[in-house]
Scaffold this motif. Structure first.
Motif, mmCIF file in Angstrom:
data_model
loop_
_atom_site.group_PDB
_atom_site.id
_atom_site.type_symbol
_atom_site.label_atom_id
_atom_site.label_comp_id
_atom_site.label_asym_id
_atom_site.label_seq_id
_atom_site.Cartn_x
_atom_site.Cartn_y
_atom_site.Cartn_z
ATOM 1 N N MET A 1 0.824 -1.209 0.000
ATOM 2 C CA MET A 1 0.000 0.000 0.000
ATOM 3 C C MET A 1 0.863 1.266 0.000
ATOM 4 S SD MET A 1 -3.196 -0.811 0.053
ATOM 5 C CE MET A 1 -4.267 0.303 0.906
ATOM 6 N N ASN A 2 2.093 1.151 0.505
ATOM 7 C CA ASN A 2 2.932 2.350 0.574
ATOM 8 C C ASN A 2 3.326 2.871 -0.802
ATOM 9 O OD1 ASN A 2 2.809 2.319 3.253
ATOM 10 N ND2 ASN A 2 5.006 2.142 3.635
ATOM 11 N N ASP A 3 3.274 1.992 -1.800
ATOM 12 C CA ASP A 3 3.616 2.442 -3.145
ATOM 13 C C ASP A 3 2.481 3.180 -3.831
ATOM 14 O OD1 ASP A 3 6.076 1.405 -2.815
ATOM 15 O OD2 ASP A 3 5.589 -0.525 -3.732
ATOM 16 N N LEU A 4 1.337 3.223 -3.152
ATOM 17 C CA LEU A 4 0.210 3.959 -3.717
ATOM 18 C C LEU A 4 0.419 5.424 -3.410
ATOM 19 C CD1 LEU A 4 -3.120 2.280 -2.695
ATOM 20 C CD2 LEU A 4 -2.153 2.452 -4.949
ATOM 21 N N ASN A 5 0.441 6.259 -4.421
ATOM 22 C CA ASN A 5 0.315 7.666 -4.110
ATOM 23 C C ASN A 5 -0.486 8.291 -5.217
ATOM 24 O OD1 ASN A 5 2.386 7.271 -5.905
ATOM 25 N ND2 ASN A 5 3.234 9.287 -5.500
#
Lengths: 506, 117
Positions: free
Chosen positions: B107-111
């Motif tokens: 999820m951290n790669d979602l921006n």
């Protein structure tokens, strides 16, 4: 009074959607059917509004199973007003979509899903059964998921993840609350719940259930700590979709809060204080969020959050005046927020960007259109005598009367920041000279044929005219919102209308 | 029976929330499914579990008599299950699509970048 025709606005949306499915690949026919369907539904909503205005409460017992056993649909003045507003916003968004939504997206089923969304909204406004409210909410959110991801572009999909997760979580909260409520009372009919819940001695458990409902609806209506999904997802879909989301989706959460917290759970001192504190926090965080955003649609998304604070604050104060102010604000907000995103779409069509730093010179190129958008923007700010001004008077008056000084301060700060960001937008996008950019941007709007341009501008004019009416004909809206506030405060007529003459006591 | 179910509901809610707090999108989805099932079980328990006959009115009777199971929680759960199936199917397709687009499960790669549409 029993009247089965109250369900017509819901059914017409269903039939329009089914009809649209038969013309899956034929874009022009879909556009015509959708606009015609919305016109018809607006007519039906006006009819329903006139009927409820005359006779107060209309009920429909599905399958003739009497309440509290059957599924009840209730139309009072509040729900018929909401249906009327949804009809107006739906018609405007549908006309705008004929040009504003690409062929490609229409062929993926934009219009049927759009009608399913409005079907769910109208159902949620009409239902008198708490579990049915859940079902209609699900109809709304599944349609909104599809609309949000339609087209499948990367930012859209990424924004949708937060939106989908948080909405599913809200649904689980809502379902949990319904489970506890059913365990406590053995009933699902909202009027019946209102009677039975008042008799329960374990007030702690009742309050916790109320808080779970607040959490579920609060996520949907984007109140203070639960709003973060909204600014990260509302700026990604096309303008027509964002308009219907911004205008109606958060407001259905507020509608549910207003219903549940006036009919079933009457706020006690703790709940009321919590509401006003959260309202103040929503106002301030939304306003400051709008303050730092330089993208028009992101800024508007934060303004949605900010203005939810006014609505929640009115509910928290829970006096006649405050509720009238809330209802008035709701009426104004649905029209203005829909129009705002449509206007942002127009700006995008003209200049190819929504970034305020790259905008400029709109007033020099399009003076008439700029004046139209000015009406939209300044209605939202509430420059007297435009529409946003009158409900704020009510809300200020109520907060003076109840001594909610921190809420009053937050409202004033939020109003000033709204004024500031709108003035900044006006100065940047309309008055300033267009900044020199490396690549010359093509003006899509000027290249369109005249009929396409008028289809884009007509809904903005239509909604702007309505918000001007709300501003200049404020007495009429005040009478309407005072009547709704009285209905919300005094629930006995509602309960009597739903349960019939004999109130069954177990 | 009730006690067992109550513990089960607690475990479902707790694991559901724990899984949702992970960074992986698949775990997020599993968390949502567990939470949904927990809510359904909660309706079942709070509807009152009664050992008795099914709520069917016999030929010779006019109304239900004696001890019978409450049909409403079952109807509610059925509706809720159908709805959550639909939503889960959508969520699975969405997450698959995200995986194809950004090629990671984190999820951290979602921006959401500041791009205009």
């Amino acid at each position: 009074m029993t009247d089965n025709s109250i369900i017509l606005p819901v059914l017409s949306h269903l039939f329009t959607a089914i009809l649209l499915i038969f013309f899956w690949r034929k874009v022009r026919i879909q556009q015509i059917i959708s606009v015609a369907g919305n016109l018809l539904i607006l007519g039906l909503s006006i009819g329903l509004f006139v009927k409820t205005w005359r006779s107060g409460f209309l009920t429909m017992q599905a399958g003739d199973w009497q309440a509290p056993f059957g599924i009840t649909f209730v139309a009072d003045v509040f729900s018929s007003t909401m249906i009327l507003l949804a009809g107006i916003a739906g018609l405007a968004a549908s006309i705008y979509s004929t040009v504003g939504i690409s062929r490609h997206r229409i062929q993926y089923g934009y219009f049927p899903i759009f009608h399913f969304l409005l079907l769910g909204l109208n159902g949620a406004f009409l239902t008198g059964d708490i579990f049915n409210l859940y079902v209609w909410f699900e109809v709304v959110i599944i349609s909104s998921f599809v609309l949000m991801t339609l087209g499948g572009r990367k930012p859209q999909i990424e924004g949708a993840i937060k939106y989908v997760t948080l909405n599913l979580l809200a649904s689980v909260m809502f379902l949990t609350a319904i489970a506890i409520l059913y365990g406590l009372t053995g009933s699902l009919n909202m009027a019946d719940l209102s009677l039975k819940l008042a008799k329960i001695d374990n007030r702690g458990l009742v309050n916790i259930t109320g808080l779970l409902f607040f959490l579920g609806f609060g996520i949907k209506s984007a109140v203070f700590p639960l709003y973060f999904w909204l600014p990260s997802s509302y700026h990604t879909p096309p303008s027509a979709i964002a308009a219907i989301f911004g205008g109606l989706l958060t407001k259905v959460g507020i509608y549910a809060l207003l219903r549940v917290f006036t009919l079933i759970f009457i706020p006690d001192e703790f709940t009321a204080t919590m509401f006003t504190i959260i309202a103040a926090a929503t106002l301030l965080t939304g306003a400051f969020g709008a303050f730092i955003k330089r993208n028009i649609r992101k800024m508007f998304s934060y303004l949605i959050v900010c203005h939810i604070g006014f609505l929640l604050g009115g509910l928290g104060m829970h006096t006649d005046v405050a509720l009238a102010g809330t209802v008035f604000y709701l009426i104004h907000d649905i029209i203005v927020k829909t129009n705002m995103f449509l206007a942002a779409g127009l700006i995008y069509k003209i200049s190819g960007t929504n970034n305020m730093e790259k905008l400029g010179g709109l007033y020099a190129d399009y003076p008439k259109l700029s004046l139209l958008i000015a009406v939209v923007l300044f209605s939202m700010v509430g420059i007297p005598p435009l529409s946003g001004f009158w409900p704020k008077i009510y809300l200020f008056q109520a907060s003076f009367a109840t001594g909610n000084w921190y809420l009053l301060t937050a409202m004033i700060i939020a109003s000033f920041i709204t004024l500031f960001v709108i003035a900044r937008l006006w100065a940047d996008a309309f008055w300033r000279k267009k900044p020199a950019t490396e690549a010359a941007v093509t003006d899509d709007f000027a290249e369109m044929p005249w009929y396409k341009r008028s289809l884009l501008v007509a809904p903005v004019i239509f909604l702007a005219a309505i918000s001007l009416y709300i501003g200049f004909g404020a007495e009429h809206i005040m009478i309407l919102s005072q009547r709704i506030a009285t209905d919300l405060k005094d629930t006995a007529p509602y309960i009597k209308a739903v349960l019939g003459r004999e109130i069954i006591n177990f | 029976m009730e006690l067992l179910l109550i513990i089960l509901i607690g475990v479902l809610y707790a694991t559901g929330i724990f899984m949702m707090l992970r960074r992986s999108m698949v775990k997020l989805l599993i968390g949502l499914i567990l939470l949904g099932n927990g809510a359904n079980m909660l309706i079942f328990v709070l509807g009152g579990i009664t050992m008795g006959k099914p709520p069917i009115i016999g030929d010779s009777e006019k109304i239900l008599s004696g001890v019978y199971a409450d049909p409403i929680p079952q109807a509610l759960i059925l509706t809720a299950i159908v709805i959550s199936f639909g939503l889960q199917a959508f969520a699975i397709v969405l997450l698959k699509r995200v995986y194809v687009l950004i090629e990671t499960d984190d999820m951290n790669d979602l921006n959401t970048p500041d791009t205009d549409i």
